[in-house]
Structures are given as C-alpha cells and as structure tokens.
Design an enzyme around this catalytic site. Structure first.
Site, mmCIF file in Angstrom:
data_model
loop_
_atom_site.group_PDB
_atom_site.id
_atom_site.type_symbol
_atom_site.label_atom_id
_atom_site.label_comp_id
_atom_site.label_asym_id
_atom_site.label_seq_id
_atom_site.Cartn_x
_atom_site.Cartn_y
_atom_site.Cartn_z
ATOM 1 N N ASP A 147 6.784 22.111 -26.210
ATOM 2 C CA ASP A 147 7.235 20.742 -25.754
ATOM 3 C C ASP A 147 8.024 20.886 -24.254
ATOM 4 O OD1 ASP A 147 6.468 18.172 -25.290
ATOM 5 O OD2 ASP A 147 5.970 17.919 -27.235
ATOM 6 N N THR A 173 6.986 26.924 6.550
ATOM 7 C CA THR A 173 5.607 26.320 6.020
ATOM 8 C C THR A 173 4.080 27.329 6.019
ATOM 9 O OG1 THR A 173 5.783 23.716 6.583
ATOM 10 C CG2 THR A 173 4.100 23.835 6.009
ATOM 11 N N SER A 183 -1.415 26.610 -5.236
ATOM 12 C CA SER A 183 -1.559 28.618 -5.231
ATOM 13 C C SER A 183 -2.276 28.879 -6.897
ATOM 14 C CB SER A 183 -0.084 28.613 -4.866
ATOM 15 O OG SER A 183 0.506 28.221 -3.962
ATOM 16 N N TRP A 191 7.092 0.268 3.975
ATOM 17 C CA TRP A 191 7.453 1.510 3.127
ATOM 18 C C TRP A 191 9.248 2.004 2.648
ATOM 19 C CZ3 TRP A 191 8.554 6.317 1.517
ATOM 20 C CH2 TRP A 191 8.721 6.988 2.684
ATOM 21 N N LYS A 210 2.803 29.848 3.901
ATOM 22 C CA LYS A 210 2.765 30.093 2.753
ATOM 23 C C LYS A 210 1.035 29.842 2.912
ATOM 24 C CE LYS A 210 5.636 27.081 0.365
ATOM 25 N NZ LYS A 210 4.987 27.642 -1.538
ATOM 26 N N TYR A 246 8.762 15.909 0.752
ATOM 27 C CA TYR A 246 8.743 17.241 0.139
ATOM 28 C C TYR A 246 8.717 17.428 -1.291
ATOM 29 C CZ TYR A 246 8.501 18.886 4.812
ATOM 30 O OH TYR A 246 8.231 19.226 5.897
ATOM 31 N N SER A 270 13.389 6.342 -13.397
ATOM 32 C CA SER A 270 12.189 6.786 -13.623
ATOM 33 C C SER A 270 12.225 8.676 -13.215
ATOM 34 C CB SER A 270 10.748 6.781 -14.113
ATOM 35 O OG SER A 270 9.574 6.956 -13.658
ATOM 36 N N SER A 271 12.247 8.777 -12.544
ATOM 37 C CA SER A 271 12.190 10.279 -11.694
ATOM 38 C C SER A 271 13.534 10.699 -11.519
ATOM 39 C CB SER A 271 12.596 9.529 -10.333
ATOM 40 O OG SER A 271 11.383 9.272 -9.671
ATOM 41 N N ARG A 289 1.415 1.503 14.913
ATOM 42 C CA ARG A 289 0.925 0.604 13.039
ATOM 43 C C ARG A 289 1.982 0.038 13.008
ATOM 44 N NH1 ARG A 289 5.572 4.371 10.668
ATOM 45 N NH2 ARG A 289 4.512 4.180 8.599
ATOM 46 N N HIS A 325 1.075 -1.193 -0.156
ATOM 47 C CA HIS A 325 0.231 -0.032 0.085
ATOM 48 C C HIS A 325 0.776 1.432 -0.304
ATOM 49 C CE1 HIS A 325 -2.718 3.371 0.672
ATOM 50 N NE2 HIS A 325 -2.124 3.112 2.301
ATOM 51 N N GLU A 378 11.758 13.164 0.531
ATOM 52 C CA GLU A 378 10.661 12.288 -0.653
ATOM 53 C C GLU A 378 8.811 13.188 0.004
ATOM 54 O OE1 GLU A 378 10.791 10.753 -2.592
ATOM 55 O OE2 GLU A 378 8.299 10.140 -2.589
ATOM 56 N N HIS A 434 12.573 12.180 4.363
ATOM 57 C CA HIS A 434 12.833 13.503 4.055
ATOM 58 C C HIS A 434 12.453 13.909 3.142
ATOM 59 C CE1 HIS A 434 10.090 15.981 6.798
ATOM 60 N NE2 HIS A 434 10.850 16.342 6.142
ATOM 61 N N HIS A 438 14.936 12.985 12.189
ATOM 62 C CA HIS A 438 13.497 13.198 12.976
ATOM 63 C C HIS A 438 12.519 11.652 13.429
ATOM 64 C CE1 HIS A 438 10.963 15.737 9.935
ATOM 65 N NE2 HIS A 438 11.148 14.521 9.559
ATOM 66 N N HIS A 439 13.148 11.183 12.258
ATOM 67 C CA HIS A 439 12.131 9.574 12.170
ATOM 68 C C HIS A 439 12.362 8.599 12.675
ATOM 69 C CE1 HIS A 439 9.717 11.328 8.405
ATOM 70 N NE2 HIS A 439 10.803 11.226 8.315
HETATM 71 CU CU LIG Z 1 10.464 13.502 8.223
#
Ligand SMILES: [Cu+2]
Ligand SMILES: [Cu+2]
Lengths: 388, 544
Positions: free
Chosen positions: B96, B319, B259, B132, B322, B248, B160-161, B441, B67, B246, B244, B293-294
C-alpha cells in the site's frame, strides 16, 4: 479505416502544417489594414526596427522548428509504418547506445547556441531606448488609456468609441468594431518616440503589434519602450493584460502624422486646452450641465455604476438614491477627486476636467430618482481642489 | 490480512486502501474535468461570434478563471495523483502507500476545496475574475469579496498536494520490494518521485503568495500594493516561482505514463532508461530557474531578460532527449496501435509541437509579440491537453482492464481517439493564427478580423467536448459490461510487476513482498522470485 490509421494520421498533420505555412508565405504582414479571414495566419512584420527584428527571429525559429519537425516526425512515421507487427517484424531488444545519446544531447545544444545569437541581438534593439526625440507618458486606467506629451503640456484620455448597442447586437457592427477610440495617440513620423508606461489601478499592457511594442502598465512602475515610424497612418493595438471586465474594450490606436502636421495638431491642442480653461470660470446652466454630464457619465461611469445608476449589487454601489450623491456636494466632489482608497472607485482628478466633473456630478444629482435642485459649477470643483 | 473492502459508503469515506483512494481521485478528477470543460464550452460559445451574445464580460472572465483553476488543480493534478495511488505500490511491489491515513485525508479535503471555490460563483459580486494566474492588484485591491474563499480553497488544495506528495516520496523511498533498486523502478515511478519533490518545494510558495494576498486584502499590508510601497511585480515573481514548476508537475507524470505505454506496444524495452531518468531530473531542476519567461513584457532589466531567455531555451535539450528516446523505443519494435498507443503517439507528436512553440516563446524579442495572445493559449493547450490529458486518457485505457478485469471495446476506443485527436487540432491549431494575427487572450469580445478562426475553434471545441463524453461512455461501458478477462499480463508486450498480479487486481496485493532478481532492466529480468500466493486474493472482491 482503422488499419490505415497511421496513414490518416500523417496526412492530417501534413494538412495542418500546410495550412500553417500557406499563410506565412502568402502574406508577410501589412501595416494597419484590418486583416482577417482564414488567410490571416502569421505575425505582421510591422513598421519599426523592433517589430521587424521580432518578425525575423520569429520566422527563423519557425523554420528551424519546421526542419527539425520534418526530420524527427518523418523518421517516426517511417518507423510507425515499417515496423508494424502486422508486417511480421520481430522486435529487437536493444535499449541503449551511448553514441547516439550523446549526439542528440550535443547537437540540439549547438542549435540552441545558433538560435541564441540572433535572439540576443533582436532583444538589444527592444532595449535601445536612449536618446529619444520625444517622450510620451502612457497610463493605463480601467478601461482606457491616458496619453501625455511630456514637455508639451498636453494630455488626454483615449477611450473606446464602439457603442454598447453594437457590442450587444442591437445595432450592426461597424467596420472598426472595437478598434476605434475617442482620441488616438498622435505621434510624429520619423522621430524616435519613447513611451514611458505605467498603470493607475490594476496592471494593463499597451500593445501595438506593428510597432513591436508590448509593455505592461504596472502601477507604481515606469518602464520604457520606443518606436520610430516612417509611414504615417493609423496603427491599432490592444490591452493585453487582464484588467477586469473591460479588458477587451480598451483598444490602443496611434495616429502617426508627418512632422509638420504633427506640429499643427500640437498647436491646435494647446489652443483647445486654453479655451477649455477659460470655461472653468463661466456659469453653466442646468441644461448645459445635464447635457455634458450625461455624456461624461455614459463614458466614464456607466461601465461600473450602470446606465440606470443602479450599479451591480455587491460590486459597484448604486448612485441612484445614494446618500452621498444626494448629500452635500463636497462629499461627492471628494470621491471623484480622491477616489475611494482600496476599491475600484479610482480618482478622476487626472482623467476628467473640472468642467466634466462638475457636469457629471450635477447630472447624477438630477437623474433617475435623484433631484437635489442645485447647480454644481466647475468653479466649485476648482475650489475644492485648491482647498486640499 | 486477507479481508476485503468494507461495505457501502463507509468503504469510500474511511478507506485507507491505495486502490480505493486512487479510484476516488480518478473519479473526482473526471468530474472536475467535465465541470472545467463545461466552463470552456461557455467561453467558446460566447467567442463563436464577435459581440456579446450569451453572457456578460464580467461573467466571461470568471469563466476563464474558473476554467483554468478547475482544470489545473481539480482535473489534471488529481488525475495523476489517482494514477500514482493505484500504480506506484503495484509497480514497486508494495502492499500500500506508506501513509494510508494521510492518503485518505489528502483526498477527502479536495472536494471541500472545490465546493468552496465553485460556490464563489453564486456569491454576491461573483467568483474569482482575475485569471488562473491571479495577478495582484486585480486579485487584491480590485477583487470581488469572494476572493477570501478563493484563497481558503487554494490553501486546502495546497495542503492536499503536499500531503499527497510526501506520501509518494515516503512510499517510493521506503516500500520498494527487495531487489527493486532505484534504477530498476519503472519510469512512471521515477517521474512521480521527482514530481513529488517539485510539489513539496513549490506548493508552500503558492501558499505564501495567497497568504500575502490575504494580508493585503484584510490586514492592511502592502506586499503588492504600489500605493503602500509594495510591488505588483513581486506577486508575479512569487507566483511564477510556483507556476513554472507547476507546469512540469503536470507534465512529468504524463511523460512517465507514455514511457510505460510505448514500450508495451513496441514490444521492446524503453530506450535510454537512465538518460530518461537524468533528463527528468534535469527538467525538474531547470524548472526552478526559468520562471520569469512569463514576464518578458513587464520591463525587467535586459540582463534578466537575457538570462531567463537562455535558461528557458536550455530546457529543450533534456526534453528533446525524451522525445528521441520514445521514438527510438519504437524503432525496430513490433508495433501495434491499440488505443493507449494511439494516444501516446499523439502525445509525442502534439507535445513536441507544443514544445516547438515553447521554444519560439522563449525568444524574448518574439515573445513581445506572442505574450498574452492566443498564440500562448494554443501553446499551453498543446502541452497541457495533448500532453497531460492525452497521456491521462492513454493511462486509463491502458490500466483499466487491470483495474476492473474487463476489456474496453477497441473499436470504440479508437473512434474516441480519432474524434479527440481531430477535434483537438481543429480547436487549438487556429488559435496559433489568431494569436499571431493579434488576438489577446481573456478577451470576452474581439474585432471582426478574428471572426473566422474563432468560429472554427469553437466548432472544434464542441466536438472535443463530445469526445470526452464518449470517453465517459467507454469507461462506464467497460466497467459494467466489458468483456471479462483474467490474464494477469493483459497486453502481450507488458512488462512490470503490476502485470504479474491477477486481473482484476485484488484488493490487497504484495502483502508478501516479491523479490526482484538481479539483472538488467529489460523484459525477461522482471521476474518475481518468490511468488506470493494468489489463492488468498481470489476470495476478496475486486477493487472496482
Ligand atoms: Cu514557464
Ligand atoms: Cu486589459
């Protein structure tokens, strides 16, 4: 209905927020009671300095966020209502204002500094692990915990006691479903207990919410956490780092005893260990070995090799009909003592006694389709260990 | 070069047209979104009650893993790449993308990556079962054999990315129309430009992590194997150095979409354009220096914990800027609430809510209680689902009429919004309570005290799944039977080059670059000096 969307919107937010905070004030947490139901909304306050410090910063942060949220969203809902085109307003055309932009950068930064101070002092408490009264080594295994009272020479495994039948709904679930273990960790009240936490196979994480202790059990690494608990009782926690399929099934249970009771318990445990040691020399009969072996197998092996002994294709080999199981006893003993490097088959040398190892091997050699027809004695296991 | 698209399957296989490739990305990501959603439904069905009812614990953790992987790498990221393909050339006045053939390649390797990933579920020993975040050694020494296929598919996704983001950088840097200075670019282009740099910087780190895994598993190295002198914690540092940024990578383009949309329905230019750009850059920079922080419970030295706590808290500042800018854009506008606006407003509210819980999580001492519980699950679904998915949905409603020349049904759109909004909150709000009450979790089963809120959450999840089918219905219905429109502007308050080309957008646009007049960033200044001839576009089929 669609016209009144903004109003609906805000009432929905209001209700959810209300739900959130209701629980917070209803009950600021109790100790080890099985809480639950819809009223269980907030973090428990717990019973140690660390858990209380965590609870306090948690509440502080929640309050600050609530106040900011009410102001910001309040303003937003006002705008959404007052500046609707359907009320005939004309859009203004401004798109910059240095003053407010600086203000809403600086003010939040100041608030953050305000938050950082209590957050730092709470963290200092977590790390205050010096000068413990006793040390407990906590080791995570797939899927159980081992506790060792350092200096007292006592160690034991703590495994979940809830049966597979309860889990699969073939039997009604007991009151302590998934929250009961064969042997809880026992610690004394009013003593500074330091936990030295490590992992044996994969990473686990040892969590007792009421102590404010959650620490990853990483193979090859020892880290320290601590607790001083005043109130005797049972405290329940869980493994919180994904460690494979048994992750949900390795609860942490800690029993806090008054110091005197703790000392009595410790003496009993030591005597038990001495009695156990004497059984190593004894000759065990087939029936005795089978009975003990089946218990050990169900608790320690069936999770992977399955109760039927047939394993799971591609992951856990069958022990039913296996050449190793039916071959010379030493091969089988070797696997249990040393594990199989680079696989999920771990070493059981530290987890099971010589008696248990002999019994489970004997059981496997005489169950399902296997029938070797010899007797495996604890002494054989001991000899194997000594020969290494 | 006024020729139209090729006919038949070849059009899609060999296309180098940014609109076709954008469409492919969007279709693919929607398919993955439904697949990842199906996995989520299995998870929530099993968690409806305590006890194991439907699946084995082993399959359960494969589902949580798949998932996460499918949603992050298959649904959300490609969806925003699809939007970038469609909209960036239109927004900067380019004919293009800069590297059209690479564009084709970067899309067409994706289906293979996911075919490989999903096929692992059918292999002996099962698919990835390590989350994941695939922490070693669960994902190395203890992994099922299929882990090698998992690694291969991660490599393909990464390639690809990287190609996709190089293309975006090259396009934005080289293909802007005359007069389209950097500080005039629409915010969606800005956020994507910054995101593309993040991608180029961190995807190789992910590739490095999975390569080290590959070596540990097959070639006897011990990067992450404690028994061989390696360090499982090293894996987490490497993973989160990618992981991390990622998050963002996922959320910045979503900021960009919102926006674009809020000014349109506020009929007022975006407030604080330049501070938006700087805030985006600041967030991107900070995202590189907060990864641990993870890992607050891993037992880092206190100095490390304090540093990562302070740095993480800092992210709240840009943040916040924004959020304030969006709200001030609405202030004294003339607001209407079409479906894209509803999704965008819900985005602002729910994303901010997720930001609040994020701020709480940054406090290390409290995170010790939150970490790896449902509180974290709730937090990141507020920012990922109500953040990225709501914003992506808003984008589809907003630009769909431009893409296909047909209008969606506003009532159906609103119905879909309200079902999604309410169901989302029923699903994820209770997960905060579950986490605080102590439910970890990735648990296939839980104690009886967690029953009630899990039931509520599961009911919400099924409703939320239904809302996505409604979205699918709305899109199909619009594309096939929607009311035909030909107003280039589509929305009364729309500003920007994409609203100056005909509706539906022709197969080739801005063959002759528009010239953007001098002037401030605002409604009236977005004029095309030298209008390209539209006549030729009318002869080609629409981009469908
Ligand atoms: Cu993070
Ligand atoms: Cu675990």
């Amino acid at each position: 209905m669609l016209k009144r969307a903004p109003a609906l919107f805000s009432s929905l937010i209001a209700t959810t927020t209300l739900m959130f905070y209701n629980g917070v004030f209803a009950k600021a947490g109790d100790d080890s009671e099985v809480g639950g139901g819809l009223g269980q909304l907030n973090m428990p306050q717990g019973v140690t300095d660390v858990s209380e410090a965590a609870f306090e910063v948690h509440m502080l942060m929640m309050w600050i966020c609530t106040v900011i949220g009410v102001i910001v969203f309040g303003f937003m809902f006002y705008v959404m209502y007052a500046h609707r085109k359907s009320r005939g307003v004309e859009a203004a055309n401004f798109h910059e204002h240095l003053g407010v932009e600086i203000a809403w950068t600086v003010v939040p930064a100041l608030i953050l500094i305000g938050m950082a101070i209590p957050a730092t002092s709470a963290l200092l408490k977590v790390y205050d692990t010096d000068n413990p009264d006793i040390d407990i080594k906590v080791t995570g295994y797939q899927w159980k915990w081992q506790y060792e009272h350092l200096g007292a020479g006592i160690k034991y495994m703590s495994e979940m006691r809830t049966s597979q039948d309860e889990i699969w709904g073939r039997e009604p679930k007991g009151e302590h479903y998934l929250r009961e273990v064969t042997q809880p960790l026992v610690i004394p009240a009013n003593k500074k207990v330091r936990f030295l936490i490590t992992g044996n196979d994969v990473i686990h994480s040892w969590w007792v919410p009421d102590f404010g202790v959650k620490r990853d059990a990483v193979p090859g690494l020892f880290t320290a956490a601590w607790a001083r608990v005043e109130k005797p009782g049972l405290y329940v926690g869980e493994c919180t780092e994904l460690c494979g399929k048994g992750h949900a099934f390795m609860p942490v249970v800690v029993e806090v005893k008054e110091e005197a009771d703790y000392n009595i318990w410790l003496t009993e445990k030591k005597e038990e260990a001495a009695v156990y040691a004497s059984t190593i020399g004894k000759q065990w009969s087939h029936a005795e070995l089978m009975e003990k072996g089946e218990k050990v197998y169900q608790i320690s092996c069936a999770g992977c090799h399955q109760p039927s002994g047939d394993g799971i294709a591609g992951v856990f080999p069958a022990v039913n009909g296996s050449a190793i199981v039916n071959g010379p006893a030493d091969g089988h003993i070797g696997i249990l003592i040393n594990g199989v490097a680079g696989s999920a088959m771990q070493s059981f040398a530290d987890q099971l006694s010589e008696v248990d190892i002999a019994a489970v091997i004997h059981y496997k050699r005489h169950s399902w389709g296997n029938n070797v027809g010899d007797l495996i004695q604890p002494a054989d296991v001991l000899n194997f260990k000594n020969a290494q | 070069m006024a020729h139209g698209p090729a006919k038949g399957l070849g059009r899609w296989l060999f296309t180098t047209n940014h609109k076709d490739i954008g469409t492919l990305y969007l279709l693919f990501s929607f398919a993955m979104f439904l697949l990842g959603g199906a996995f989520a439904m299995i998870i929530r069905a099993e968690l409806f009650q305590p006890g194991m009812q439907l699946i084995e614990p082993e399959f359960f953790i494969q589902m949580t893993t798949m998932h996460g992987l499918v949603m992050v790498f298959g649904a959300i990221m490609p969806a925003f790449v699809g939007l970038a393909n469609w909209m960036i050339p239109l927004m900067i006045g380019a004919p293009d993308m800069a590297l059209p053939r690479m564009n084709n390649l970067s899309f067409w390797i994706l289906p293979f990556a996911f075919a490989i990933l999903v096929s692992t579920l059918f292999m002996e020993g099962g698919g990835p079962n390590f989350g994941w975040t695939f922490y070693a050694p669960l994902s190395t020494t203890y992994a099922p054999d299929s882990v090698n296929y998992f690694i291969f598919s991660m490599h393909i996704m990464g390639a690809s990315s990287i190609m996709g983001s190089i293309n975006i950088i090259a396009t934005v840097m080289n293909m802007r129309a005359p007069g389209m200075t950097y500080m005039k670019m629409p915010l969606f282009v800005w956020t994507w430009l910054i995101t593309a740099f993040l991608l180029v910087a961190v995807m190789p780190v992910l590739a490095g992590a999975v390569t080290m895994m590959l070596m540990d598993i097959n070639f006897g190295t011990s990067f992450f194997n404690a028994a061989g002198g390696g360090d499982p914690v090293l894996f987490q540092h490497v993973f989160w150095f990618f992981g991390h940024p990622e998050v963002y990578i996922i959320i910045l383009p979503a900021f960009g979409v919102v926006s674009q949309i809020i000014p349109t329905y506020s009929r007022k230019p975006l407030f604080g354009y330049s501070s938006m750009v700087y805030a985006t850059a600041a967030i991107a920079f900070l995202s590189f220096v907060v990864w641990a922080h993870h890992m607050f419970t891993v037992g880092m030295p206190i100095a490390g914990e304090l540093y990562f706590m302070y740095a993480t808290m800092l992210i709240a500042v840009p943040t916040g800027v924004k959020v304030f800018n969006w709200i001030t854009t609405m202030y004294r506008g003339a607001l209407t609430y079409e479906t894209p606006m509803l999704f965008s407003i819900a985005f602002v509210i729910l994303f901010t809510f997720g930001g609040f819980t994020g701020l709480m999580l940054s406090v290390a001492a409290a995170d010790i209680q939150y970490h790896d519980t449902y509180f974290v699950v709730a937090h990141f679904h507020y920012v990922m689902v109500a953040g990225a998915v709501f914003s992506g949905t808003a984008a589809v409603y907003y630009w769909l009429p431009k893409w296909c020349g047909r209008m969606y049904d506003e009532t159906m759109g609103k119905v879909q919004f309200w079902v999604a909004f309410i169901a989302f909150n029923i699903t994820f709000m209770p997960q905060h309570f579950l986490g605080l009450a102590g439910m970890p979790r990735r648990y296939s089963d839980y104690g009886l005290q967690f029953t009630d809120w899990n039931m509520v959450s599961s009911v919400g999840a099924f409703l939320y799944g239904g809302a996505q089918l409604l979205l699918l219905y709305n899109i199909v219905r619009t594309v096939k039977y929607g009311q035909l429109i030909d107003d280039p502007k589509v929305w009364e308050g729309a500003i920007g080059l994409e609203w100056l080309v005909p509706t539906p957008a022709p197969y080739h646009t801005f063959v002759k670059p528009p010239v953007i007049k001098e002037g401030a960033v605002g409604a009236e200044e977005w004029l095309i000096d030298e209008t390209p001839s539209y006549a030729s576009y009318k002869t080609v089929t629409d981009a469908g």
